[in-house]
Design an enzyme around this catalytic site. Structure first.
Site, PDB file in Angstrom:
ATOM      1  N   LYS A  83       2.020  70.118  45.166  1.00 35.98           N
ATOM      2  CA  LYS A  83       2.938  71.078  44.547  1.00 35.98           C
ATOM      3  C   LYS A  83       3.690  70.430  43.388  1.00 35.98           C
ATOM      4  CE  LYS A  83       1.537  73.758  47.755  1.00 35.98           C
ATOM      5  NZ  LYS A  83       0.112  73.447  47.603  1.00 35.98           N
TER       6      LYS A  83
ATOM      7  N   GLU B 205      14.376  71.931  44.825  1.00 35.75           N
ATOM      8  CA  GLU B 205      14.221  72.987  43.834  1.00 35.75           C
ATOM      9  C   GLU B 205      15.393  73.954  43.981  1.00 35.75           C
ATOM     10  OE1 GLU B 205       9.995  74.727  43.158  1.00 35.75           O
ATOM     11  OE2 GLU B 205      10.984  76.030  44.621  1.00 35.75           O
TER      12      GLU B 205
ATOM     13  N   HIS C  72       5.864  83.303  57.040  1.00 31.69           N
ATOM     14  CA  HIS C  72       4.869  82.970  56.016  1.00 31.69           C
ATOM     15  C   HIS C  72       3.486  83.541  56.307  1.00 31.69           C
ATOM     16  CE1 HIS C  72       8.028  80.671  54.271  1.00 31.69           C
ATOM     17  NE2 HIS C  72       8.179  80.022  55.407  1.00 31.69           N
TER      18      HIS C  72
ATOM     19  N   ARG D 108      -8.655  79.550  46.496  1.00 33.93           N
ATOM     20  CA  ARG D 108      -9.629  80.119  47.429  1.00 33.93           C
ATOM     21  C   ARG D 108      -9.694  81.633  47.250  1.00 33.93           C
ATOM     22  NH1 ARG D 108      -4.720  79.585  50.340  1.00 33.93           N
ATOM     23  NH2 ARG D 108      -3.976  81.659  50.930  1.00 33.93           N
TER      24      ARG D 108
HETATM   25  C1  MV4 Z   1      11.038  79.449  47.711  1.00 31.51           C
HETATM   26  C2  MV4 Z   1      11.915  80.489  48.088  1.00 31.51           C
HETATM   27  C3  MV4 Z   1      13.098  80.594  47.416  1.00 31.51           C
HETATM   28  N1  MV4 Z   1      13.421  79.716  46.442  1.00 31.51           N
HETATM   29  N2  MV4 Z   1      11.401  78.605  46.736  1.00 31.51           N
HETATM   30  C4  MV4 Z   1       7.677  80.056  51.046  1.00 31.51           C
HETATM   31  C5  MV4 Z   1       6.304  79.440  51.091  1.00 31.51           C
HETATM   32  C6  MV4 Z   1       6.033  78.855  49.753  1.00 31.51           C
HETATM   33  N3  MV4 Z   1       4.851  79.424  49.171  1.00 31.51           N
HETATM   34  C7  MV4 Z   1       7.241  79.128  48.937  1.00 31.51           C
HETATM   35  N4  MV4 Z   1       8.208  79.825  49.763  1.00 31.51           N
HETATM   36  C8  MV4 Z   1       9.448  80.086  49.267  1.00 31.51           C
HETATM   37  N5  MV4 Z   1       9.860  79.271  48.277  1.00 31.51           N
HETATM   38  C9  MV4 Z   1      12.560  78.743  46.137  1.00 31.51           C
HETATM   39  N6  MV4 Z   1      12.907  77.871  45.184  1.00 31.51           N
HETATM   40  C10 MV4 Z   1      11.504  81.345  49.097  1.00 31.51           C
HETATM   41  C11 MV4 Z   1      10.286  81.145  49.708  1.00 31.51           C
HETATM   42  C12 MV4 Z   1       9.990  82.056  50.765  1.00 31.51           C
HETATM   43  C13 MV4 Z   1       8.967  82.973  50.662  1.00 31.51           C
HETATM   44  C14 MV4 Z   1       8.168  83.033  49.537  1.00 31.51           C
HETATM   45  C15 MV4 Z   1       7.160  83.937  49.436  1.00 31.51           C
HETATM   46  C16 MV4 Z   1       6.942  84.827  50.483  1.00 31.51           C
HETATM   47  C17 MV4 Z   1       7.713  84.778  51.621  1.00 31.51           C
HETATM   48  C18 MV4 Z   1       8.738  83.865  51.722  1.00 31.51           C
HETATM   49  C19 MV4 Z   1       9.520  83.851  52.869  1.00 31.51           C
HETATM   50  C20 MV4 Z   1      10.525  82.939  52.966  1.00 31.51           C
HETATM   51  C21 MV4 Z   1      10.751  82.035  51.917  1.00 31.51           C
END
Ligand code: MV4
Length: 495
Positions: free
Chosen positions: A118, A202, A237, A293
């Protein structure tokens, strides 16, 4: 088009069948692999050739790289399609497939490797002008440096594992009191889960939307996008509902996001089908990661663009140039996917594997069901509990929602608890209908509380059925059960 003569599908369930369907249309022979509990699975019946690969545990079967490559070589398949999950984003596997002289249907191992970090991918995309959230470049190597950075960008912040994904090791920190502990805990979790302690910090967004862009890139360096999907309704997730296109997309935002997605694909020398994930909040969007993917939810993009993504994957992997120019890809209508899982939303979404005793899938206008199950099939406890992907299509979003409600009404699955009543509830939720979703939607909307009554009905229906079956009154039992089901679906429409 040349394509392949024979392809091995290194996966199981609905996605293995989805891939084999594309192969069958193209006259490509298919090779299935299966673990011991999957002996009677549909993907095994569908394939032209089948090989038992090992015991139930994924490490003995669907993750058994050497054995999979050995089988592909033995049966003279030219290519391996990994599907999603299992080995799909394992760059070692892609590399080993390449080394064995076979084609990995996906991007190169180098691209998978780069996007697996990442930190590296953020760095590269930021340098290419793609918007990213403020983060600690080069990762956090000391608690002191992490604390200083958090103070600089301001709370709340989020601690993430560089090798992570799926939210593992993510920690939200709201003020300076928890930061030192979160950094140290983050490193420990990252080390034990991924064998790599690298973490980064972040800026945290409170209730962002998850919006992603589907891309296709060929080996001549040409790339196109297939527009956007909204995937905000998730639980731990795991996505529950996705739709295409994103309901709040504007022409301006779409132009910027799809441009960014194509830049991402270009910067990492992407080939094949991929998804660029963004978080969206208050008019701004930020690159998160790229999924290298075929994704579960590719189906809804197929419905709104008419492009068969798996067919394009096969064409691209066999060296064909893209058959579409960007201006030939247009969006028409709206599609929604509900993931139907064998699990109990009222009990923390615990899996409820077991035998499917009655099954009738919906159909009719605008409905697509991708599934890997059938009556009499026992969903094994060792794998993902996905029963099917129920997709609806309509010329408008509300038409897609209405068709989804009707399809849920028609759907009969007996023998295991399913997420169908949860989806029924979601499709009647006012905020969902208005398109007001975000990543914390389920918690905020008290969907879970409203659900209790639907599931009480579901339970009594199951008990009635079980009792009647014992007395040998099968037909009556099924009729009664379906009536209770239909009745409670009708009752649910009132709120
Ligand atoms: C975040 C966020 C808020 N702020 N990053 C969750 C898995 C990964 N793909 C990134 N994720 C998140 N990153 C920042 N800086 C909130 C999430 C997140 C989330 C993102 C997408 C879909 C569902 C989620 C559920 C909880 C938190």
């Amino acid at each position: 088009m040349t394509f392949f003569d024979k392809v091995l599908i290194a996966n199981r369930g609905e996605i293995a069948i989805r891939i084999m369907r594309a192969c069958r249309e193209l006259g490509i022979e298919t090779v299935a692999i299966y673990s011991t509990p999957d002996k009677n699975a549909l993907h095994v019946k569908y394939a032209d050739e089948v090989f038992h690969i090992g015991e139930a545990h994924p490490s003995k079967s669907y993750l058994n790289q050497d054995r999979i490559i050995e089988i592909a070589t033995l049966c003279e398949a030219e290519a391996i399609h990994p599907g999603y999950g299992f080995l799909a984003e394992n760059y070692h596997f892609a590399e080993n497939v390449e080394k064995a002289g076979l084609t990995f249907i996906g991007p190169s191992s180098k691209t998978i490797h780069m996007m697996g970090s990442k930190l590296d991918s953020k760095e590269a995309m930021s340098a290419a002008g793609v918007p990213v959230l403020p983060w600690t470049k080069g990762g956090v190597t000391s608690t002191e440096a992490g604390i200083a950075f958090a103070e600089e960008i301001g709370y709340p912040v989020i601690v993430k594992a560089s090798a992570g994904g799926g939210g593992i090791g993510m920690q939200i920190v709201r003020d300076s009191s928890g930061i030192a502990e979160a950094i140290e805990k983050g490193m420990r979790i990252a080390q034990s889960a991924f064998g790599d302690p690298t973490i980064f910090i972040e800026k945290y967004l409170d209730k962002p939307r998850h919006i992603e862009v589907q891309v296709l890139s060929d080996h001549d360096g040409q790339g196109i996008h297939l527009y956007d999907r909204e995937c905000s309704i998730q639980r731990r997730h795991q996505k529950l509902v996705e739709e295409a296109p994103c309901p709040i997309m504007t022409p301006e935002l779409r132009e910027k996001m799809t441009d960014s997605a194509l830049t991402v694909a270009q910067v990492c020398n992407y080939t094949n089908a991929g998804t660029v994930e963004f978080l969206y909040s208050e008019g701004n969007y930020y690159f998160m990661e790229m999924n290298t993917r075929l994704q579960v939810e590719h189906t809804i993009t197929e419905l709104v663009t008419g492009v068969d993504i798996v067919r394009q994957q096969l064409a691209i992997a066999s060296g064909e140039p893209l058959v579409y120019e960007q201006n030939e890809i247009s969006l028409r209508g709206h599609a929604i996917e509900c993931r139907i899982n064998a699990e109990d939303p009222l009990n923390n979404f615990t899996a409820d594997p077991g035998k499917i005793v009655r099954y009738r899938s919906p159909g009719g206008p605008g409905i697509r069901v991708d599934s890997g199950i059938h009556v009499g099939y026992t969903i094994p406890p060792q794998y993902d509990s996905l029963i099917s992907k129920l997709c609806s299509y309509g010329l408008t979003r509300i038409e897609a929602i209405e068709r989804m409600r009707r399809a849920i009404y028609e759907y009969v699955i007996l023998g295991v608890k399913t997420t169908l009543p949860l989806h029924h509830s979601l499709m009647h939720n006012r905020q969902f209908i208005q398109g007001n979703t975000h990543t914390h939607f389920l918690a905020d909307q008290q969907i879970m509380r409203n659900l209790q009554s639907y599931y009480r009905d579901e339970e009594s229906r199951m008990q009635t059925l079980a009792a009647s079956l014992r007395q040998g009154k099968e037909t009556a039992a099924v009729t009664a059960a379906v009536n209770v089901y239909i009745q409670h679906m009708n009752n649910g429409k009132k709120d």
